[in-house]
Design a protein around this motif. Structure first.
Motif, PDB file in Angstrom:
ATOM      1  N   ASP A  17       0.852  -1.181   0.000  1.00 32.96           N
ATOM      2  CA  ASP A  17       0.000   0.000   0.000  1.00 32.96           C
ATOM      3  C   ASP A  17       0.896   1.241   0.000  1.00 32.96           C
ATOM      4  OD1 ASP A  17      -1.762   2.042   0.371  1.00 32.96           O
ATOM      5  OD2 ASP A  17      -2.642   1.271   2.230  1.00 32.96           O
ATOM      6  N   PRO A  18       0.900   2.040  -1.054  1.00 32.38           N
ATOM      7  CA  PRO A  18       1.757   3.233  -1.090  1.00 32.38           C
ATOM      8  C   PRO A  18       1.478   4.199   0.060  1.00 32.38           C
ATOM      9  CG  PRO A  18       0.887   2.759  -3.277  1.00 32.38           C
ATOM     10  CD  PRO A  18       0.171   1.857  -2.330  1.00 32.38           C
ATOM     11  N   ALA A  19       0.275   4.147   0.604  1.00 31.45           N
ATOM     12  CA  ALA A  19      -0.079   5.075   1.671  1.00 31.45           C
ATOM     13  C   ALA A  19       0.557   4.720   3.004  1.00 31.45           C
ATOM     14  CB  ALA A  19      -1.600   5.146   1.821  1.00 31.45           C
ATOM     15  N   THR A  20       0.984   3.476   3.161  1.00 33.56           N
ATOM     16  CA  THR A  20       1.503   3.052   4.468  1.00 33.56           C
ATOM     17  C   THR A  20       2.927   2.509   4.411  1.00 33.56           C
ATOM     18  OG1 THR A  20       0.516   0.852   4.153  1.00 33.56           O
ATOM     19  CG2 THR A  20      -0.818   2.514   5.300  1.00 33.56           C
ATOM     20  N   VAL A  21       3.497   2.308   3.221  1.00 30.38           N
ATOM     21  CA  VAL A  21       4.837   1.751   3.136  1.00 30.38           C
ATOM     22  C   VAL A  21       5.838   2.668   3.837  1.00 30.38           C
ATOM     23  CG1 VAL A  21       5.385   2.874   0.931  1.00 30.38           C
ATOM     24  CG2 VAL A  21       6.507   0.723   1.546  1.00 30.38           C
ATOM     25  N   ASP A  22       6.831   2.082   4.475  1.00 38.97           N
ATOM     26  CA  ASP A  22       7.864   2.850   5.165  1.00 38.97           C
ATOM     27  C   ASP A  22       8.755   3.543   4.134  1.00 38.97           C
ATOM     28  OD1 ASP A  22       9.743   3.913   6.838  1.00 38.97           O
ATOM     29  OD2 ASP A  22      10.514   1.987   7.583  1.00 38.97           O
ATOM     30  N   LEU A  23       8.782   4.875   4.177  1.00 43.39           N
ATOM     31  CA  LEU A  23       9.546   5.628   3.184  1.00 43.39           C
ATOM     32  C   LEU A  23      11.038   5.701   3.500  1.00 43.39           C
ATOM     33  CD1 LEU A  23       7.392   8.748   2.236  1.00 43.39           C
ATOM     34  CD2 LEU A  23       7.737   6.633   0.952  1.00 43.39           C
ATOM     35  N   LYS A  24      11.443   5.361   4.705  1.00 43.05           N
ATOM     36  CA  LYS A  24      12.850   5.468   5.056  1.00 43.05           C
ATOM     37  C   LYS A  24      13.686   4.570   4.154  1.00 43.05           C
ATOM     38  CE  LYS A  24      16.164   5.282   8.862  1.00 43.05           C
ATOM     39  NZ  LYS A  24      16.373   4.994  10.306  1.00 43.05           N
ATOM     40  N   HIS A  39       3.482   4.973  -8.634  1.00 44.62           N
ATOM     41  CA  HIS A  39       4.412   6.064  -8.372  1.00 44.62           C
ATOM     42  C   HIS A  39       3.711   7.349  -7.943  1.00 44.62           C
ATOM     43  CE1 HIS A  39       3.107   6.549 -12.488  1.00 44.62           C
ATOM     44  NE2 HIS A  39       3.676   7.728 -12.593  1.00 44.62           N
ATOM     45  N   TRP A  40       2.475   7.582  -8.403  1.00 47.82           N
ATOM     46  CA  TRP A  40       1.809   8.833  -8.064  1.00 47.82           C
ATOM     47  C   TRP A  40       1.647   8.982  -6.550  1.00 47.82           C
ATOM     48  CZ3 TRP A  40       2.086  11.739 -12.054  1.00 47.82           C
ATOM     49  CH2 TRP A  40       1.857  11.260 -13.348  1.00 47.82           C
ATOM     50  N   ALA A  41       1.086   7.963  -5.912  1.00 48.86           N
ATOM     51  CA  ALA A  41       0.856   8.036  -4.470  1.00 48.86           C
ATOM     52  C   ALA A  41       2.173   8.082  -3.702  1.00 48.86           C
ATOM     53  CB  ALA A  41       0.016   6.845  -4.012  1.00 48.86           C
ATOM     54  N   LEU A  42       3.176   7.368  -4.198  1.00 48.50           N
ATOM     55  CA  LEU A  42       4.484   7.380  -3.533  1.00 48.50           C
ATOM     56  C   LEU A  42       5.112   8.762  -3.599  1.00 48.50           C
ATOM     57  CD1 LEU A  42       5.756   3.953  -4.882  1.00 48.50           C
ATOM     58  CD2 LEU A  42       5.268   4.488  -2.486  1.00 48.50           C
ATOM     59  N   PHE A  43       5.061   9.401  -4.773  1.00 53.50           N
ATOM     60  CA  PHE A  43       5.625  10.742  -4.888  1.00 53.50           C
ATOM     61  C   PHE A  43       4.844  11.753  -4.046  1.00 53.50           C
ATOM     62  CE2 PHE A  43       7.710   9.506  -9.059  1.00 53.50           C
ATOM     63  CZ  PHE A  43       9.003   9.697  -8.573  1.00 53.50           C
ATOM     64  N   ASP A  44       3.525  11.584  -3.946  1.00 53.22           N
ATOM     65  CA  ASP A  44       2.745  12.482  -3.096  1.00 53.22           C
ATOM     66  C   ASP A  44       3.279  12.457  -1.667  1.00 53.22           C
ATOM     67  OD1 ASP A  44       1.100  13.197  -5.174  1.00 53.22           O
ATOM     68  OD2 ASP A  44      -0.584  11.923  -4.571  1.00 53.22           O
ATOM     69  N   ARG A  45       3.543  11.270  -1.174  1.00 53.51           N
ATOM     70  CA  ARG A  45       4.052  11.152   0.194  1.00 53.51           C
ATOM     71  C   ARG A  45       5.466  11.708   0.306  1.00 53.51           C
ATOM     72  NH1 ARG A  45       4.019   5.643   2.818  1.00 53.51           N
ATOM     73  NH2 ARG A  45       4.724   6.976   4.542  1.00 53.51           N
ATOM     74  N   MET A  46       6.303  11.418  -0.681  1.00 54.55           N
ATOM     75  CA  MET A  46       7.680  11.899  -0.614  1.00 54.55           C
ATOM     76  C   MET A  46       7.733  13.426  -0.602  1.00 54.55           C
ATOM     77  SD  MET A  46       9.371   9.059  -3.171  1.00 54.55           S
ATOM     78  CE  MET A  46      11.033   9.721  -3.212  1.00 54.55           C
ATOM     79  N   ARG A  47       6.896  14.084  -1.430  1.00 56.25           N
ATOM     80  CA  ARG A  47       6.893  15.544  -1.431  1.00 56.25           C
ATOM     81  C   ARG A  47       6.512  16.100  -0.071  1.00 56.25           C
ATOM     82  NH1 ARG A  47       4.303  14.763  -6.298  1.00 56.25           N
ATOM     83  NH2 ARG A  47       2.271  15.318  -5.397  1.00 56.25           N
ATOM     84  N   LYS A  48       5.557  15.444   0.592  1.00 63.01           N
ATOM     85  CA  LYS A  48       5.062  15.952   1.872  1.00 63.01           C
ATOM     86  C   LYS A  48       5.957  15.560   3.038  1.00 63.01           C
ATOM     87  CE  LYS A  48       0.279  15.812   0.246  1.00 63.01           C
ATOM     88  NZ  LYS A  48      -1.016  15.079   0.296  1.00 63.01           N
TER      89      LYS A  48
END
Length: 420
Positions: A17-24, A39-48
């Motif tokens: 789930d891109p919304a919950t994956v650990d970004l570290k 990639h869209w949801a992943l980039f949304d999280r990375m920007r924020k």
């Protein structure tokens, strides 16, 4: 550029789930994330959450992801601290197959070589080509199988851009699909990408490309100068004495530059108008919106997902210290969805104010040399579409390029509905 779309050797787990994956330490440079539209949801999280993001890629090594619009512009216009050498893609050059191209050079050599070929896509050349482009686009559209489902990518986007590429190179017209193939080979990885070739087969195809163009170079050098890419290079002292890998690199650059941006925008525009039917109605009611819509299509699709830079010294960016020698990926595809820079970025708006304020062509000295050519072809395409068809209807799911670099569409099933 030849390793731009490297596909990992082992199957990649995309069941998350891109919304919950650990970004570290999360590595977004995985082709399957793009082909599966994660990639869209992943980039949304990375920007924020982590707009200047560090990752260790098993394919590309350590690199920084630059995901916000303002940071991308800051890096792209800062040629003193961020270099285009040795490559504009995340993989480092292959030691035993090291192609060189002027987009992956810094000043002054970049400027010298770029200036040699730019007349082929300068405003006077575009003015001379407009009638020819319109005639060819009309023939392509008139040949479409009305009442049948077909792949818009193949019959329209690739065909139109490949015809134009053949003209820009003065390449044998009947062999023009070789240019599309070589473009796909260039942006595929050593283990195949979307081409199905292994590393040695890929290199063999690129050697054939080099041999073919070397023959054309020899012919043009002994003919009066013309305005095609090969003649411009063959008659300019700045391009004499290039090693074969540098000639190949510049050929690959010009082929990909003249192919991927335009063909994926031509497909992306059809898809976007189907996803936003109110905008299609708006277009039907006001054809004067087409030039502005072209810029919005290019932003919306962002045909090349990123460009790489390499830090020339330690730099502070977004609260992070980027060390000398570190790689950075400027994710244009993320910056073009940045809410801080673009109002309602996930909406496709053909009358968007300041629509040309997008990242897809880059900034600074490396801004896309053929951007006006791309815009011209897409504008003419939609002018001619609207003369003939009430609706280009998407009738199936699109398929996307399995690539980190080329943000493309490989299959777009459509039916065309002629005007009554």
């Amino acid at each position: 550029m030849s390793q731009a779309a490297v596909t990992p050797e082992k199957p990649v787990d995309t069941n998350f789930d891109p919304a919950t994956v650990d970004l570290k330490g999360f590595d977004i440079a995985v082709p399957e994330y793009f082909s599966q539209q994660k990639h869209w949801a992943l980039f949304d999280r990375m920007r924020k959450e982590d707009p200047v993001h560090f990752a260790e890629s098993p394919e590309f090594g350590p690199y920084w992801s630059i995901t916000r619009y303002s940071d991308i512009v800051a890096v792209d216009t800062n040629h003193k601290q961020f270099s285009s050498e040795p490559a504009i893609v995340l993989p480092d050059p292959e030691e035993d197959f090291n192609v060189k191209m002027f987009i992956a050079m810094d000043q002054p050599k970049h400027d010298v070589q770029r200036k040699v070929v730019s007349p082929a896509v300068a405003p006077p050349a575009l003015a001379d080509l407009e009638d020819l482009i319109r005639e060819r686009v009309g023939k392509v559209l008139d040949s479409l199988p009305v009442g049948e489902t077909f792949n818009w990518v193949d019959l329209v986007s690739i065909e139109i851009t490949t015809q134009m590429l053949a003209t820009l190179f003065d390449f044998p017209f009947e062999q023009r699909r070789k240019l599309t193939w070589w473009s796909d080979v260039t942006t595929a990885g050593p283990d195949g990408g979307d081409t199905g070739l292994n590393d040695e087969e890929r290199r063999a195809e690129l050697r054939e490309c080099l041999e073919t163009f070397a023959g054309l170079w020899a012919e043009r050098a002994n003919q009066p100068p013309k305005n095609d890419f090969i003649s411009l290079m063959a008659h300019n002292p700045a391009m004499q004495g290039m090693e074969p890998m540098e000639l190949l690199g510049n050929l690959m650059l010009l082929i990909v530059g003249g192919n991927d941006t335009t063909r994926n925008s031509m497909s992306g525009g059809v898809l976007a108008l189907n996803q936003f039917p109110a905008e299609y109605d708006k277009l039907r009611n006001d054809l004067s919106l087409i030039p502005n819509m072209v810029s919005e299509i290019i932003r919306w699709r962002t045909p090349l997902a990123y460009m790489r830079r390499t830090a020339l010294e330690d730099v502070e960016l977004g609260g992070k210290t980027i060390k000398k020698g570190d790689k950075l990926a400027m994710w244009y595809v993320s910056g073009n969805r940045d809410e801080e820079a673009i109002d309602r970025p996930y909406e496709f708006l053909i009358d968007r104010p300041n629509a040309r304020k997008h990242l897809a062509f880059g900034f600074g000295i490396h801004r896309c040399m053929g951007n006006r050519m791309a815009e011209l072809q897409i504008r003419i395409l939609w002018e001619e579409i609207m003369k003939r068809f009430d609706f280009v209807e998407v009738v199936g799911e699109p398929a996307y390029t399995k690539s980190v670099f080329v943000h493309g569409i490989t299959d777009l099933p459509v039916r065309v509905h002629p005007k009554k």
